[in-house]
Design a protein around this motif. Structure first.
Motif, PDB file in Angstrom:
ATOM      1  N   GLY A 107     -10.841 -14.567 -19.712  1.00  0.00           N
ATOM      2  CA  GLY A 107     -12.056 -14.024 -19.100  1.00  0.00           C
ATOM      3  C   GLY A 107     -12.864 -13.122 -19.996  1.00  0.00           C
ATOM      4  O   GLY A 107     -13.701 -12.353 -19.510  1.00  0.00           O
ATOM      5  N   GLY A 108     -12.630 -13.186 -21.309  1.00  0.00           N
ATOM      6  CA  GLY A 108     -13.393 -12.368 -22.245  1.00  0.00           C
ATOM      7  C   GLY A 108     -14.880 -12.684 -22.208  1.00  0.00           C
ATOM      8  O   GLY A 108     -15.296 -13.785 -21.834  1.00  0.00           O
ATOM      9  N   ASN A 109     -15.677 -11.717 -22.590  1.00  0.00           N
ATOM     10  CA  ASN A 109     -17.133 -11.816 -22.566  1.00  0.00           C
ATOM     11  C   ASN A 109     -17.631 -12.447 -23.872  1.00  0.00           C
ATOM     12  O   ASN A 109     -17.322 -11.953 -24.959  1.00  0.00           O
ATOM     13  CB  ASN A 109     -17.706 -10.402 -22.398  1.00  0.00           C
ATOM     14  N   TYR A 110     -18.383 -13.527 -23.780  1.00  0.00           N
ATOM     15  CA  TYR A 110     -18.800 -14.270 -24.975  1.00  0.00           C
ATOM     16  C   TYR A 110     -20.130 -14.946 -24.671  1.00  0.00           C
ATOM     17  O   TYR A 110     -20.214 -15.760 -23.753  1.00  0.00           O
ATOM     18  CB  TYR A 110     -17.720 -15.292 -25.320  1.00  0.00           C
ATOM     19  N   TRP A 111     -21.165 -14.617 -25.414  1.00  0.00           N
ATOM     20  CA  TRP A 111     -22.528 -15.062 -25.116  1.00  0.00           C
ATOM     21  C   TRP A 111     -22.641 -16.563 -24.841  1.00  0.00           C
ATOM     22  O   TRP A 111     -23.242 -16.968 -23.839  1.00  0.00           O
ATOM     23  CB  TRP A 111     -23.468 -14.652 -26.241  1.00  0.00           C
ATOM     24  N   PRO A 112     -22.085 -17.439 -25.708  1.00  0.00           N
ATOM     25  CA  PRO A 112     -22.223 -18.882 -25.457  1.00  0.00           C
ATOM     26  C   PRO A 112     -21.647 -19.339 -24.114  1.00  0.00           C
ATOM     27  O   PRO A 112     -22.096 -20.345 -23.558  1.00  0.00           O
ATOM     28  CB  PRO A 112     -21.462 -19.521 -26.629  1.00  0.00           C
ATOM     29  N   SER A 130     -14.865  -9.805 -15.412  1.00  0.00           N
ATOM     30  CA  SER A 130     -13.465  -9.995 -15.834  1.00  0.00           C
ATOM     31  C   SER A 130     -13.175  -9.308 -17.170  1.00  0.00           C
ATOM     32  O   SER A 130     -12.091  -8.750 -17.363  1.00  0.00           O
ATOM     33  CB  SER A 130     -13.138 -11.488 -15.939  1.00  0.00           C
ATOM     34  N   SER A 131     -14.150  -9.316 -18.074  1.00  0.00           N
ATOM     35  CA  SER A 131     -13.914  -8.711 -19.395  1.00  0.00           C
ATOM     36  C   SER A 131     -13.712  -7.206 -19.319  1.00  0.00           C
ATOM     37  O   SER A 131     -13.098  -6.606 -20.204  1.00  0.00           O
ATOM     38  CB  SER A 131     -15.088  -9.020 -20.334  1.00  0.00           C
ATOM     39  N   MET A 132     -14.200  -6.582 -18.240  1.00  0.00           N
ATOM     40  CA  MET A 132     -14.043  -5.142 -18.071  1.00  0.00           C
ATOM     41  C   MET A 132     -12.587  -4.744 -17.830  1.00  0.00           C
ATOM     42  O   MET A 132     -12.231  -3.572 -17.979  1.00  0.00           O
ATOM     43  CB  MET A 132     -14.898  -4.649 -16.894  1.00  0.00           C
ATOM     44  N   PHE A 133     -11.755  -5.711 -17.468  1.00  0.00           N
ATOM     45  CA  PHE A 133     -10.358  -5.413 -17.152  1.00  0.00           C
ATOM     46  C   PHE A 133      -9.385  -5.962 -18.196  1.00  0.00           C
ATOM     47  O   PHE A 133      -8.173  -5.930 -17.983  1.00  0.00           O
ATOM     48  CB  PHE A 133     -10.019  -5.966 -15.773  1.00  0.00           C
ATOM     49  N   VAL A 144     -25.346  -6.024 -22.684  1.00  0.00           N
ATOM     50  CA  VAL A 144     -25.946  -5.542 -23.940  1.00  0.00           C
ATOM     51  C   VAL A 144     -25.018  -5.847 -25.115  1.00  0.00           C
ATOM     52  O   VAL A 144     -25.467  -6.232 -26.196  1.00  0.00           O
ATOM     53  CB  VAL A 144     -26.233  -4.029 -23.858  1.00  0.00           C
ATOM     54  N   SER A 145     -23.723  -5.711 -24.893  1.00  0.00           N
ATOM     55  CA  SER A 145     -22.743  -5.956 -25.947  1.00  0.00           C
ATOM     56  C   SER A 145     -22.833  -7.383 -26.482  1.00  0.00           C
ATOM     57  O   SER A 145     -22.915  -7.607 -27.696  1.00  0.00           O
ATOM     58  CB  SER A 145     -21.329  -5.685 -25.417  1.00  0.00           C
ATOM     59  N   ILE A 146     -22.819  -8.372 -25.581  1.00  0.00           N
ATOM     60  CA  ILE A 146     -22.848  -9.757 -26.062  1.00  0.00           C
ATOM     61  C   ILE A 146     -24.246 -10.182 -26.502  1.00  0.00           C
ATOM     62  O   ILE A 146     -24.400 -11.132 -27.280  1.00  0.00           O
ATOM     63  CB  ILE A 146     -22.291 -10.749 -25.023  1.00  0.00           C
ATOM     64  N   TRP A 147     -25.278  -9.505 -26.011  1.00  0.00           N
ATOM     65  CA  TRP A 147     -26.631  -9.772 -26.501  1.00  0.00           C
ATOM     66  C   TRP A 147     -26.752  -9.311 -27.952  1.00  0.00           C
ATOM     67  O   TRP A 147     -27.370  -9.980 -28.787  1.00  0.00           O
ATOM     68  CB  TRP A 147     -27.647  -9.056 -25.627  1.00  0.00           C
ATOM     69  N   TYR A 148     -26.149  -8.167 -28.242  1.00  0.00           N
ATOM     70  CA  TYR A 148     -26.217  -7.601 -29.596  1.00  0.00           C
ATOM     71  C   TYR A 148     -25.218  -8.286 -30.532  1.00  0.00           C
ATOM     72  O   TYR A 148     -25.491  -8.448 -31.721  1.00  0.00           O
ATOM     73  CB  TYR A 148     -25.932  -6.097 -29.530  1.00  0.00           C
ATOM     74  N   HIS A 149     -24.059  -8.654 -30.005  1.00  0.00           N
ATOM     75  CA  HIS A 149     -23.017  -9.312 -30.806  1.00  0.00           C
ATOM     76  C   HIS A 149     -22.786 -10.713 -30.248  1.00  0.00           C
ATOM     77  O   HIS A 149     -21.769 -10.975 -29.598  1.00  0.00           O
ATOM     78  CB  HIS A 149     -21.707  -8.520 -30.753  1.00  0.00           C
ATOM     79  N   LYS A 150     -23.702 -11.622 -30.486  1.00  0.00           N
ATOM     80  CA  LYS A 150     -23.637 -12.936 -29.837  1.00  0.00           C
ATOM     81  C   LYS A 150     -22.449 -13.775 -30.290  1.00  0.00           C
ATOM     82  O   LYS A 150     -22.052 -14.703 -29.596  1.00  0.00           O
ATOM     83  CB  LYS A 150     -24.938 -13.702 -30.073  1.00  0.00           C
ATOM     84  N   GLY A 151     -21.870 -13.463 -31.436  1.00  0.00           N
ATOM     85  CA  GLY A 151     -20.743 -14.252 -31.914  1.00  0.00           C
ATOM     86  C   GLY A 151     -19.394 -13.606 -31.695  1.00  0.00           C
ATOM     87  O   GLY A 151     -18.378 -14.130 -32.149  1.00  0.00           O
ATOM     88  N   ALA A 152     -19.374 -12.474 -30.985  1.00  0.00           N
ATOM     89  CA  ALA A 152     -18.124 -11.733 -30.796  1.00  0.00           C
ATOM     90  C   ALA A 152     -17.631 -11.864 -29.354  1.00  0.00           C
ATOM     91  O   ALA A 152     -18.416 -12.076 -28.429  1.00  0.00           O
ATOM     92  CB  ALA A 152     -18.323 -10.261 -31.140  1.00  0.00           C
ATOM     93  N   ILE A 153     -16.323 -11.727 -29.188  1.00  0.00           N
ATOM     94  CA  ILE A 153     -15.707 -11.718 -27.862  1.00  0.00           C
ATOM     95  C   ILE A 153     -15.551 -10.262 -27.432  1.00  0.00           C
ATOM     96  O   ILE A 153     -14.924  -9.466 -28.133  1.00  0.00           O
ATOM     97  CB  ILE A 153     -14.332 -12.410 -27.882  1.00  0.00           C
ATOM     98  N   GLY A 154     -16.119  -9.937 -26.297  1.00  0.00           N
ATOM     99  CA  GLY A 154     -16.078  -8.557 -25.830  1.00  0.00           C
ATOM    100  C   GLY A 154     -15.084  -8.362 -24.697  1.00  0.00           C
ATOM    101  O   GLY A 154     -15.063  -9.138 -23.746  1.00  0.00           O
ATOM    102  N   VAL A 155     -14.256  -7.327 -24.806  1.00  0.00           N
ATOM    103  CA  VAL A 155     -13.330  -6.954 -23.733  1.00  0.00           C
ATOM    104  C   VAL A 155     -13.233  -5.428 -23.684  1.00  0.00           C
ATOM    105  O   VAL A 155     -13.535  -4.749 -24.655  1.00  0.00           O
ATOM    106  CB  VAL A 155     -11.911  -7.547 -23.937  1.00  0.00           C
ATOM    107  N   GLY A 156     -12.800  -4.921 -22.543  1.00  0.00           N
ATOM    108  CA  GLY A 156     -12.546  -3.490 -22.436  1.00  0.00           C
ATOM    109  C   GLY A 156     -13.401  -2.794 -21.400  1.00  0.00           C
ATOM    110  O   GLY A 156     -14.495  -3.254 -21.055  1.00  0.00           O
TER     111      GLY A 156
END
Length: 207
Positions: free
Chosen positions: A46-51, A64-67, A112-124
């Motif tokens: 459930g990680g956050n990922y722009w694509p 989901s990525s918030m947890f 904002v995180s995935i908009w700024y880092h479109k190629g990164a997986i965001g969690v936390g």
């Protein structure tokens, strides 16, 4: 007030910590490294990922990525920050306002995180936690609390900000976009909340 009595009036914070911990244990059981995490596993969990989140409209990933957390240290530092912020602020805001602040700033910071880092997986949970501290800072600049309380807690918030600026400067992988978005949106919400709070609410700041 006893610590046990204080814990009874911060249920949302305790539930959030419990959910984050259970989800982390679940990812460990699925094979994630306890210290360093696993980007592929987190993405599938459930990680956050722009694509995926935006391009394929899987917006549930913003929640989901918030947890999800990439390692034990990531989890512990976030939960400690959440506990401290909730310990003081949830009794003031009460559970509904506190929940709204946490979810709104968390969702916004994740986007904002995935908009700024479109190629990164965001969690936390850090974006939402920074949102809580933003609310806290805003209220500390108002007349909701006595000046004596404001001085002590403004110093604490200042230390929190300073430590995170230092961490951002010397560490890799710190999601500054999410942190800044969470903090700024939380600050705005804090000023909005001020008009819905009474002096008696401010008196619940200190146990």
């Amino acid at each position: 007030m006893k610590i046990t009595d204080r814990l009874k009036i911060m249920p949302v914070t305790l539930v959030l910590i419990a959910i984050n911990t259970v989800v982390f244990l679940f990812t460990i059981l699925k094979g994630m490294d306890i210290w360093w995490g696993d980007g592929t596993l987190l993405l599938h969990t459930g990680g956050n990922y722009w694509p995926l989140t935006v391009s394929q409209q899987q917006y549930w990933r913003l929640v989901s990525s918030m947890f999800l957390h990439a390692g034990l240290w990531h989890l512990l530092t976030n939960m400690l920050g959440l506990f401290i912020g909730g310990f003081f602020l949830e009794p003031v805001l009460r559970s509904i306002r506190y929940s709204v602040a946490y979810l709104f700033t968390g969702l916004l910071s994740d986007y904002v995180s995935i908009w700024y880092h479109k190629g990164a997986i965001g969690v936390g949970a850090s974006g939402a936690i920074f949102g809580i501290y933003g609310v806290f800072l805003a209220l500390l600049t108002t007349s909701l609390f006595s000046w004596e309380m404001r001085k002590a807690f403004l110093a604490y918030i200042g230390l929190f900000i300073s430590l995170n600026v230092i961490a951002a400067a010397i560490s890799q992988g710190v999601d500054n976009a999410a942190h800044l978005a969470g903090f700024l949106s939380g600050t705005v919400m804090g000023y909005i909340f001020f008009f819905t709070l009474k002096k008696a609410d401010g008196e619940r700041l200190y146990p």
